[in-house]
Design a protein around this motif. Structure first.
Motif, PDB file in Angstrom:
ATOM      1  N   ALA A   1      -6.347   5.005   6.096  1.00  0.00           N
ATOM      2  CA  ALA A   1      -5.747   3.771   5.572  1.00  0.00           C
ATOM      3  C   ALA A   1      -5.913   2.604   6.529  1.00  0.00           C
ATOM      4  CB  ALA A   1      -4.268   3.975   5.221  1.00  0.00           C
ATOM      5  N   ARG A   2      -6.843   2.709   7.481  1.00  0.00           N
ATOM      6  CA  ARG A   2      -7.126   1.598   8.379  1.00  0.00           C
ATOM      7  C   ARG A   2      -7.997   0.568   7.666  1.00  0.00           C
ATOM      8  NH1 ARG A   2      -9.500   4.679  13.604  1.00  0.00           N
ATOM      9  NH2 ARG A   2     -10.835   5.496  11.930  1.00  0.00           N
ATOM     10  N   VAL A   3      -7.691  -0.701   7.831  1.00  0.00           N
ATOM     11  CA  VAL A   3      -8.451  -1.768   7.196  1.00  0.00           C
ATOM     12  C   VAL A   3      -9.789  -1.941   7.909  1.00  0.00           C
ATOM     13  CG1 VAL A   3      -8.488  -4.231   6.638  1.00  0.00           C
ATOM     14  CG2 VAL A   3      -6.354  -2.930   6.402  1.00  0.00           C
ATOM     15  N   LEU A   4     -10.836  -2.120   7.105  1.00  0.00           N
ATOM     16  CA  LEU A   4     -12.187  -2.289   7.637  1.00  0.00           C
ATOM     17  C   LEU A   4     -12.594  -3.757   7.563  1.00  0.00           C
ATOM     18  CD1 LEU A   4     -13.913   0.774   5.907  1.00  0.00           C
ATOM     19  CD2 LEU A   4     -12.829   0.672   8.171  1.00  0.00           C
ATOM     20  N   ASP A   5     -13.415  -4.175   8.518  1.00  0.00           N
ATOM     21  CA  ASP A   5     -13.914  -5.545   8.486  1.00  0.00           C
ATOM     22  C   ASP A   5     -15.226  -5.607   7.707  1.00  0.00           C
ATOM     23  OD1 ASP A   5     -16.022  -4.757  10.179  1.00  0.00           O
ATOM     24  OD2 ASP A   5     -14.972  -5.410  11.991  1.00  0.00           O
ATOM     25  N   THR A   6     -15.774  -6.799   7.579  1.00  0.00           N
ATOM     26  CA  THR A   6     -16.972  -6.992   6.764  1.00  0.00           C
ATOM     27  C   THR A   6     -18.216  -6.361   7.359  1.00  0.00           C
ATOM     28  OG1 THR A   6     -17.223  -9.180   7.789  1.00  0.00           O
ATOM     29  CG2 THR A   6     -16.117  -9.089   5.652  1.00  0.00           C
ATOM     30  N   ASP A   7     -18.152  -5.909   8.613  1.00  0.00           N
ATOM     31  CA  ASP A   7     -19.258  -5.178   9.232  1.00  0.00           C
ATOM     32  C   ASP A   7     -19.070  -3.665   9.142  1.00  0.00           C
ATOM     33  OD1 ASP A   7     -20.641  -7.504  10.033  1.00  0.00           O
ATOM     34  OD2 ASP A   7     -19.328  -7.705  11.781  1.00  0.00           O
ATOM     35  N   GLY A   8     -17.983  -3.240   8.501  1.00  0.00           N
ATOM     36  CA  GLY A   8     -17.721  -1.818   8.359  1.00  0.00           C
ATOM     37  C   GLY A   8     -16.933  -1.213   9.492  1.00  0.00           C
ATOM     38  N   GLY A   9     -16.515  -2.031  10.444  1.00  0.00           N
ATOM     39  CA  GLY A   9     -15.731  -1.538  11.569  1.00  0.00           C
ATOM     40  C   GLY A   9     -14.242  -1.567  11.278  1.00  0.00           C
ATOM     41  N   VAL A  10     -13.475  -0.809  12.066  1.00  0.00           N
ATOM     42  CA  VAL A  10     -12.022  -0.745  11.909  1.00  0.00           C
ATOM     43  C   VAL A  10     -11.359  -1.932  12.598  1.00  0.00           C
ATOM     44  CG1 VAL A  10      -9.958   0.553  12.584  1.00  0.00           C
ATOM     45  CG2 VAL A  10     -11.965   1.760  11.694  1.00  0.00           C
ATOM     46  N   ILE A  11     -10.419  -2.561  11.912  1.00  0.00           N
ATOM     47  CA  ILE A  11      -9.562  -3.559  12.557  1.00  0.00           C
ATOM     48  C   ILE A  11      -8.379  -2.774  13.117  1.00  0.00           C
ATOM     49  CG2 ILE A  11      -8.148  -5.633  12.269  1.00  0.00           C
ATOM     50  CD1 ILE A  11      -9.896  -6.418   9.918  1.00  0.00           C
ATOM     51  N   ALA A  12      -8.439  -2.476  14.388  1.00  0.00           N
ATOM     52  CA  ALA A  12      -7.443  -1.604  15.010  1.00  0.00           C
ATOM     53  C   ALA A  12      -6.032  -2.167  14.820  1.00  0.00           C
ATOM     54  CB  ALA A  12      -7.740  -1.441  16.496  1.00  0.00           C
ATOM     55  N   GLY A  13      -5.120  -1.286  14.459  1.00  0.00           N
ATOM     56  CA  GLY A  13      -3.726  -1.681  14.296  1.00  0.00           C
ATOM     57  C   GLY A  13      -3.385  -2.259  12.944  1.00  0.00           C
ATOM     58  N   LEU A  14      -4.360  -2.336  12.020  1.00  0.00           N
ATOM     59  CA  LEU A  14      -4.086  -2.906  10.695  1.00  0.00           C
ATOM     60  C   LEU A  14      -4.356  -1.848   9.622  1.00  0.00           C
ATOM     61  CD1 LEU A  14      -3.249  -5.397   9.077  1.00  0.00           C
ATOM     62  CD2 LEU A  14      -5.671  -6.052   8.959  1.00  0.00           C
ATOM     63  N   TYR A  15      -3.362  -1.632   8.762  1.00  0.00           N
ATOM     64  CA  TYR A  15      -3.421  -0.601   7.728  1.00  0.00           C
ATOM     65  C   TYR A  15      -3.066  -1.210   6.375  1.00  0.00           C
ATOM     66  CZ  TYR A  15      -3.079   2.453  11.839  1.00  0.00           C
ATOM     67  OH  TYR A  15      -3.294   3.063  13.056  1.00  0.00           O
ATOM     68  N   ALA A  16      -3.497  -0.547   5.305  1.00  0.00           N
ATOM     69  CA  ALA A  16      -3.139  -1.005   3.956  1.00  0.00           C
ATOM     70  C   ALA A  16      -3.203   0.163   2.984  1.00  0.00           C
ATOM     71  CB  ALA A  16      -4.082  -2.118   3.487  1.00  0.00           C
ATOM     72  N   ALA A  17      -2.366   0.100   1.947  1.00  0.00           N
ATOM     73  CA  ALA A  17      -2.360   1.124   0.898  1.00  0.00           C
ATOM     74  C   ALA A  17      -1.769   0.518  -0.368  1.00  0.00           C
ATOM     75  CB  ALA A  17      -1.573   2.358   1.330  1.00  0.00           C
ATOM     76  N   GLY A  18      -1.803   1.305  -1.463  1.00  0.00           N
ATOM     77  CA  GLY A  18      -1.324   0.794  -2.737  1.00  0.00           C
ATOM     78  C   GLY A  18      -2.279  -0.248  -3.278  1.00  0.00           C
ATOM     79  N   ASN A  19      -1.788  -1.139  -4.130  1.00  0.00           N
ATOM     80  CA  ASN A  19      -2.647  -2.134  -4.755  1.00  0.00           C
ATOM     81  C   ASN A  19      -3.073  -3.248  -3.821  1.00  0.00           C
ATOM     82  OD1 ASN A  19      -2.572  -0.689  -7.098  1.00  0.00           O
ATOM     83  ND2 ASN A  19      -1.300  -2.136  -8.238  1.00  0.00           N
ATOM     84  N   THR A  20      -2.603  -3.232  -2.577  1.00  0.00           N
ATOM     85  CA  THR A  20      -3.134  -4.151  -1.574  1.00  0.00           C
ATOM     86  C   THR A  20      -4.516  -3.687  -1.131  1.00  0.00           C
ATOM     87  OG1 THR A  20      -0.904  -4.688  -0.818  1.00  0.00           O
ATOM     88  CG2 THR A  20      -2.688  -5.216   0.693  1.00  0.00           C
ATOM     89  N   SER A  21      -4.821  -2.422  -1.366  1.00  0.00           N
ATOM     90  CA  SER A  21      -6.113  -1.850  -0.983  1.00  0.00           C
ATOM     91  C   SER A  21      -6.943  -1.543  -2.221  1.00  0.00           C
ATOM     92  CB  SER A  21      -5.896  -0.570  -0.175  1.00  0.00           C
ATOM     93  OG  SER A  21      -5.274   0.428  -0.969  1.00  0.00           O
ATOM     94  N   ALA A  22      -8.262  -1.422  -2.027  1.00  0.00           N
ATOM     95  CA  ALA A  22      -9.150  -1.042  -3.119  1.00  0.00           C
ATOM     96  C   ALA A  22      -8.925   0.425  -3.464  1.00  0.00           C
ATOM     97  CB  ALA A  22     -10.609  -1.282  -2.720  1.00  0.00           C
TER      98      ALA A  22
END
Length: 574
Positions: free
Chosen positions: A498-519
């Motif tokens: 559930a870690r959020v990814l940036d536009t280069d496919g890397g992890v944005i450390a410390g940032l998570y998302a789930a539910g309808n906030t995520s794809a």
């Protein structure tokens, strides 16, 4: 660097299933958690939902004698969702495996916290005939919850179901035919007895999604003593060297900079009622969403400003809905369009889909037909449909529907076609062909009534097909049907933790998302009842566990730095 106003281990945005699962999981590990809700009501879309959770391979399946396995579920997802390569990274194999493997864990974890599950053994997957599909058992729903346990805090809930009505989702399809079939009558009687039982014992029971939302809130706020703040939207994130180290949160006390030692979790819903985004990403000139009115996409937006990637933004949890009136709505329709003596036609007077299919598939059929919000369909009802079955839309009051043109009524089909504004000849041919299918019991055009999902919402006392009934007895009614949804499906792209990814496919450390906030992990379809809430709980839980592991790493690194006499770095990346 600007000073921080306060500091916690984990900041959670939102109060629906995804957010509260993350908060509870992190608090289980001893983390200091703060939950912030952007609106003045807690519960999110979860509180407005049916409460069902698609949790395949959960322990309750074995108890009802249904065999399930990770392999079977993955086979089913390939068949109904498409392969990971076809769908894209939101539904990667790693995310699918994480969901399937963790679903039974979450089921047991919430049971350990006091949530009583009921297995919906009769509720089939939406594609039960596909490889890996099952005709019932993968969906679970929460038992009714006594909201008195929340005290005054319940007064701030996004309540959509009156307390004292302890509904299960499985009750709704039975209630739709409570006065026309024996099983419907028994289902209605059971609900009455359940409600009376609550009154006799002095409880204030609620059901459906409100039961799930209230139970999760009780665990977090009452049992774990996690602080929850309303009217406190996340306005921005603080990202340093690619690491999310905090957030700027609004609220009655003004903007506050909150530092996080381990992470920020975004579970604040989609962009259901953001008209600008609905037009930009989905080409809609208006929206008829049944989702949470507070869902404006704010959490997605703040993450995108810091380089987060998104996916599936053009999609939603679509479904046909009776058009809104000045009194309310839109009204999402499920059993109404599946019962006999009903049919849905476009403005030419032609059928274009199986009326009993899953709501997402019907919504996609409307889009493929070019039916925008202003280019509506009509649900035509024989008099027997109105007499025998409950139509939720009419609970608003039939008078308003007729006054505002959302419903028209006529004694003959020719007169009805004129009031609907459809081509009379086309409509006549459509009705004649459909009626022949109803008499023979086989829908030769769209296969209505061909599988366990279709017939689940049909009338078992009607034959030869429980979903097909002639449109022949007046007076006839037609209801205006538009493309609606239960919320948006696209959002932040996340990995299996559930870690959020940036536009280069890397992890944005410390940032998570789930539910309808995520794809969505289930891509563009809807495998079974609760395919929103099930993954929301699972990936919220996975986020909370990962944050806890990250907090432990941060603590160890800080201890090492202090041991060698070097100052500890604030919240390093993981």
């Amino acid at each position: 660097m600007a000073e921080w106003d306060e500091e916690v281990d984990l900041l959670v945005a939102g109060t629906g299933a995804a957010a509260m699962a993350a908060a509870i999981a992190a608090a289980d590990e001893g983390l200091e958690v703060l939950v912030v809700e952007g609106s003045d009501s807690w519960g999110g879309s979860t509180a407005m939902s049916g409460g069902g959770c698609w949790l395949p391979t959960h322990p309750g399946m074995a108890e009802i004698g249904v065999d399930d396995s990770e392999e079977k579920v993955l086979t089913y997802l390939d068949a109904c969702v498409g392969t990971p390569e076809e769908v894209g990274p939101a539904s990667s194999l790693e995310r699918r495996r994480a969901f399937v493997r963790t679903a039974p864990v979450v089921h047991g974890w919430l049971e350990d916290h006091g949530l009583e599950w009921k297995t919906a053994k009769a509720y089939p997957d939406y594609y039960p005939d596909l490889p890996g599909g099952i005709a019932g058992g993968r969906t679970v729903e929460p038992a009714p919850f006594d909201v008195k346990q929340l005290g005054d805090w319940y007064g701030h809930a996004r309540e959509t179901l009156p307390p004292g009505l302890p509904l299960f989702a499985g009750d709704t399809y039975l209630l739709a035919r409570a006065w026309s079939t024996p099983t419907g009558f028994v289902g209605g009687a059971r609900l009455v007895l359940r409600a009376l039982g609550g009154l006799v014992t002095g409880k204030r029971l609620t059901g459906l999604g409100m039961s799930l939302a209230a139970r999760l809130m009780y665990i977090a706020k009452v049992q774990q003593r996690t602080e929850v703040r309303l009217d406190s939207p996340v306005l921005d994130l603080v990202v340093e060297d690619g690491v999310c180290v905090g957030a700027v949160v609004g609220g009655p006390r003004g903007e506050r900079r909150i530092r996080v030692r381990a992470g920020v979790h975004l579970g604040a819903g989609g962009f259901d009622h953001n008209a600008e985004w609905r037009e930009r990403y989905q080409g809609l000139d208006s929206e008829a969403s049944s989702g949470n009115p507070a869902n404006l996409g704010g959490a997605i937006d703040v993450a995108m400003r810091h380089g987060a990637d998104v996916a599936l933004m053009d999609d939603a949890w679509w479904g046909p809905s009776v058009a809104p009136t000045s009194k309310g709505g839109p009204t999402f329709i499920v059993s109404e369009r599946s019962m006999p003596f009903s049919i849905i036609v476009d403005q030419e007077g032609s059928r274009y889909a199986n009326e009993s299919t899953s709501y997402v598939d019907f919504g996609h059929a409307m889009i493929e037909r070019g039916l925008e919000r202003t280019n509506h369909s009509w649900m035509v009802l024989d008099a027997r449909h109105r007499r025998r079955y409950l139509n939720n839309a009419f609970l608003q009051g039939a008078k308003t529907f007729y006054e505002e043109g959302v419903a028209v009524k006529a004694d003959t089909l020719e007169e009805l076609a004129e009031k609907m504004g459809v081509d009379k000849a086309t409509f006549k041919r459509t009705i004649q062909r459909f009626n022949s299918f109803a008499r023979n019991g086989v829908d030769e055009d769209f296969g209505r009534g061909h599988d366990a999902y279709d017939t689940y919402y049909g009338d078992p006392t009607h034959g030869p097909n429980p979903n097909l009934g002639e449109i022949a007895h007046g007076p006839f009614v037609a209801l205006k049907v538009v493309l609606g949804d239960l919320g948006t499906k696209g959002g932040l792209l996340t990995d299996e933790h559930a870690r959020v990814l940036d536009t280069d496919g890397g992890v944005i450390a410390g940032l998570y998302a789930a539910g309808n906030t995520s794809a969505s992990v289930v891509g563009r379809t809807y495998p079974g009842a609760g395919s929103t809430l099930g993954p929301a709980l699972v990936f919220g839980y996975l986020a909370g566990r990962h944050v806890a592991a990250r907090a432990a790493e941060v603590a160890v690194e800080g201890a090492v730095d202090r041991a060698v006499g070097e100052p500890a770095e604030p919240a390093p990346g993981a």
